[in-house]
Structure formats: C-alpha cells, structure tokens
Scaffold this motif. Structure first.
Motif, PDB file in Angstrom:
ATOM      1  N   ILE A  19      35.746  39.493  43.364  1.00 43.73           N
ATOM      2  CA  ILE A  19      36.352  38.173  43.236  1.00 43.73           C
ATOM      3  C   ILE A  19      35.324  37.137  42.806  1.00 43.73           C
ATOM      4  N   PRO A 180      43.008  35.136  49.864  1.00 43.09           N
ATOM      5  CA  PRO A 180      43.596  36.292  49.188  1.00 43.09           C
ATOM      6  C   PRO A 180      44.173  37.294  50.183  1.00 43.09           C
ATOM      7  N   VAL A 183      43.247  42.755  47.749  1.00 46.82           N
ATOM      8  CA  VAL A 183      42.799  42.638  46.358  1.00 46.82           C
ATOM      9  C   VAL A 183      41.946  43.845  45.998  1.00 46.82           C
ATOM     10  N   LYS A 184      42.133  44.330  44.776  1.00 50.86           N
ATOM     11  CA  LYS A 184      41.406  45.495  44.290  1.00 50.86           C
ATOM     12  C   LYS A 184      39.978  45.086  43.908  1.00 50.86           C
ATOM     13  N   THR A 185      39.033  45.309  44.819  1.00 46.52           N
ATOM     14  CA  THR A 185      37.641  44.934  44.596  1.00 46.52           C
ATOM     15  C   THR A 185      36.718  46.051  45.090  1.00 46.52           C
ATOM     16  N   MET A 222      48.339  45.758  44.730  1.00 46.75           N
ATOM     17  CA  MET A 222      47.232  44.914  45.152  1.00 46.75           C
ATOM     18  C   MET A 222      46.994  43.822  44.107  1.00 46.75           C
ATOM     19  N   GLY A 223      46.367  42.745  44.540  1.00 46.26           N
ATOM     20  CA  GLY A 223      46.028  41.684  43.613  1.00 46.26           C
ATOM     21  C   GLY A 223      44.826  42.045  42.757  1.00 46.26           C
ATOM     22  N   GLU A 224      44.651  41.321  41.664  1.00 46.27           N
ATOM     23  CA  GLU A 224      43.492  41.476  40.794  1.00 46.27           C
ATOM     24  C   GLU A 224      42.551  40.292  41.022  1.00 46.27           C
ATOM     25  N   SER A 225      41.258  40.549  40.914  1.00 43.39           N
ATOM     26  CA  SER A 225      40.271  39.489  41.128  1.00 43.39           C
ATOM     27  C   SER A 225      40.513  38.292  40.218  1.00 43.39           C
ATOM     28  N   GLU A 227      43.259  37.096  39.207  1.00 46.32           N
ATOM     29  CA  GLU A 227      44.368  36.269  39.681  1.00 46.32           C
ATOM     30  C   GLU A 227      43.894  35.289  40.744  1.00 46.32           C
ATOM     31  N   ILE A 228      42.954  35.708  41.567  1.00 46.40           N
ATOM     32  CA  ILE A 228      42.363  34.798  42.549  1.00 46.40           C
ATOM     33  C   ILE A 228      41.542  33.741  41.825  1.00 46.40           C
ATOM     34  N   ASP A 251      48.804  36.273  47.960  1.00 51.51           N
ATOM     35  CA  ASP A 251      48.907  37.594  48.580  1.00 51.51           C
ATOM     36  C   ASP A 251      50.071  38.420  48.089  1.00 51.51           C
TER      37      ASP A 251
END
Length: 258
Positions: A19, A180, A183-185, A222-225, A227-228, A251
């Motif tokens: 992120i 968040p 999230v995919k990190t 999951m969210g993408e970095s 998007e944050i 979220d």
C-alpha cells in the motif's frame, strides 16, 4: 487527480512496497515530490523517490527523518503514516506478553504520534498541511486470536487522529485516517504464512481461516493497493479541503457498521 498537488512535498512511511508504494506512486503522479521511508533501502527504486532509512518504532527515528526532510526540501505538505504491521501474529490474552503489546503500539501508534509531533511545527508555521494515518478495518472488528494487540493499537490511532484534527484544524492542517479491509499485499501474504506456520496448517488453509473469521466481502475479492492509494491521494488533495477528523473504511463492503 493529475497535478492536483503539484509542487507539494509528501512523505510516505513504509513506502517501498504494498500500500505504501502504491500511495507514493499515486502522489507522484499527482505532481508531488515524494520521500519514502523504510527500515532498509529497496534494491530497486525505479521512480527515484528520495529515500530515508528509518525504523520508526524506535523513538529517535522521527526527529532524524523530520530533520533530513526539512533540511533537504525546506518544508513538508503531506504526511502519510503508513508504516505498520501486526507484529504479534496473534495469541490469547494469556500468551501475549508486555513485549508483544509494546511492539505493536510502538509501530502502529507511537511512530505516527512522534513523526507528526516532529513535523507539525513546520506545518503550523506555513498554516497548511495534510496528515493521513493509515489504520485498518481490524480496529473496529478485532479478531482475538489474530489481531488483538494490532487492533488495539490501531483503534488508539483512530482516536488520536480525531483528537489531533480538533487541535490543529484551526491552524490550517487536516488530519484523517484511512482504514483498509483485506488487501492483497506482501504484508498480508506474510501474515497468512505466519498463521500457517504457527498453526501447522497450509497457507491455503490459513487464508480460508482468516476469511472465515473476517467474514464475506460483498465485492467478492481482496482490495488492491492502488484502490487504497486513490482514496489517500484524494484526501491529500485540495479537493478534500473541507474533510478532517474522518476515518474512511475502504473494505469492499465488509464492515457491518452503518
């Protein structure tokens, strides 16, 4: 968002991956000069961001970072307190030691408190600035066996964000939080692998366990970095000039709170 913060100086802590890197890239694309911190310098820095090595869990690091930024750039306009991690890897109340609690609070709360304190006199003098503290969905939905110390530290960060916004808002400085969800990190991958190792299960089983405890994400992923980062860049920009003291959940609809 192109050039909305052109000429501004932005600091992103933990800005070399996940992120933090996405935020650094987004702020740069919006025109800011970006400075990033991390404990170790990345092998590659393709965007050429000014890098400062710092372990912000250590009390002396904040003054070091602030001094170098102000010496090199003369001002600070945007602070993104992104550095953070779930250091305890879970456990019950009886297994968590004072060291576990202290480690999570030092990194997830006090790092931001100290860094803001070091920079705020410069922001107050210029009568402007935007501080964004990266929190987490886990602060409002803690999982006792996975995130007890981390959730408590981030919940404290949320309260601090609100309190600081009241104090420095009249001085032209906005303070917000972004929380968040899943999230995919790389940090999330490390978290899942840590659970797998400590529970002696596979990584896939650990991931399913986490998602079963967290709950179903209505958006189905999951969210993408990035998007944050889009939300953070908006909050840092003049387009959000009347927003302060807020905590934005991002979220995928996971939170049941209205």
């Amino acid at each position: 968002m192109s050039n909305t913060i052109k000429g501004q100086i932005a600091l992103v802590t933990g800005g070399t991956k996940g992120i933090g890197k996405a935020i650094a890239d987004k702020l740069s694309s919006a025109g800011a000069t970006v400075i990033v911190t991390a404990r170790t310098e990345p092998k590659e820095n393709p965007n050429g961001y000014y890098f400062i090595a710092a372990d912000l869990a250590r009390p002396e690091s904040a003054e070091k970072v602030a001094r170098e930024v102000l010496d090199q750039f003369g001002k600070i306009d945007i602070i993104i307190n992104n550095a953070g991690a779930n250091l305890s890897m879970g456990g019950s109340f009886s297994s968590l030691t004072d060291e576990h609690w202290d480690n999570d609070f030092q990194l997830n709360l006090m790092a931001a408190v100290r860094l803001n304190k070091a920079f705020l006199p410069a922001m107050i003098e210029q009568k402007s600035g935007s501080i964004i503290n990266i929190s987490t969905y886990a602060a409002i939905q803690p999982l006792w066996e996975m995130t007890m110390t981390y959730s408590a530290a981030k919940a404290a960060l949320n309260a601090y964000t609100k309190a600081l916004s009241f104090e420095v808002g009249p001085k032209g400085i906005r303070v917000n939080a972004v929380s968040p969800g899943v999230v995919k990190t790389p940090l999330m991958q490390d978290f899942i692998e840590g659970i797998a190792q400590s529970s002696n299960i596979s990584v896939d089983e650990a991931f399913r366990s986490v998602m079963n405890r967290v709950g179903e994400v209505p958006m189905g992923r999951m969210g993408e970095s990035e998007e944050i980062a889009n939300l953070v860049a908006f909050l840092a920009s003049p387009e959000a000039k009347y927003i302060t003291g807020a905590n934005y959940l991002i979220d995928g609809g996971l939170s049941p709170v209205v």
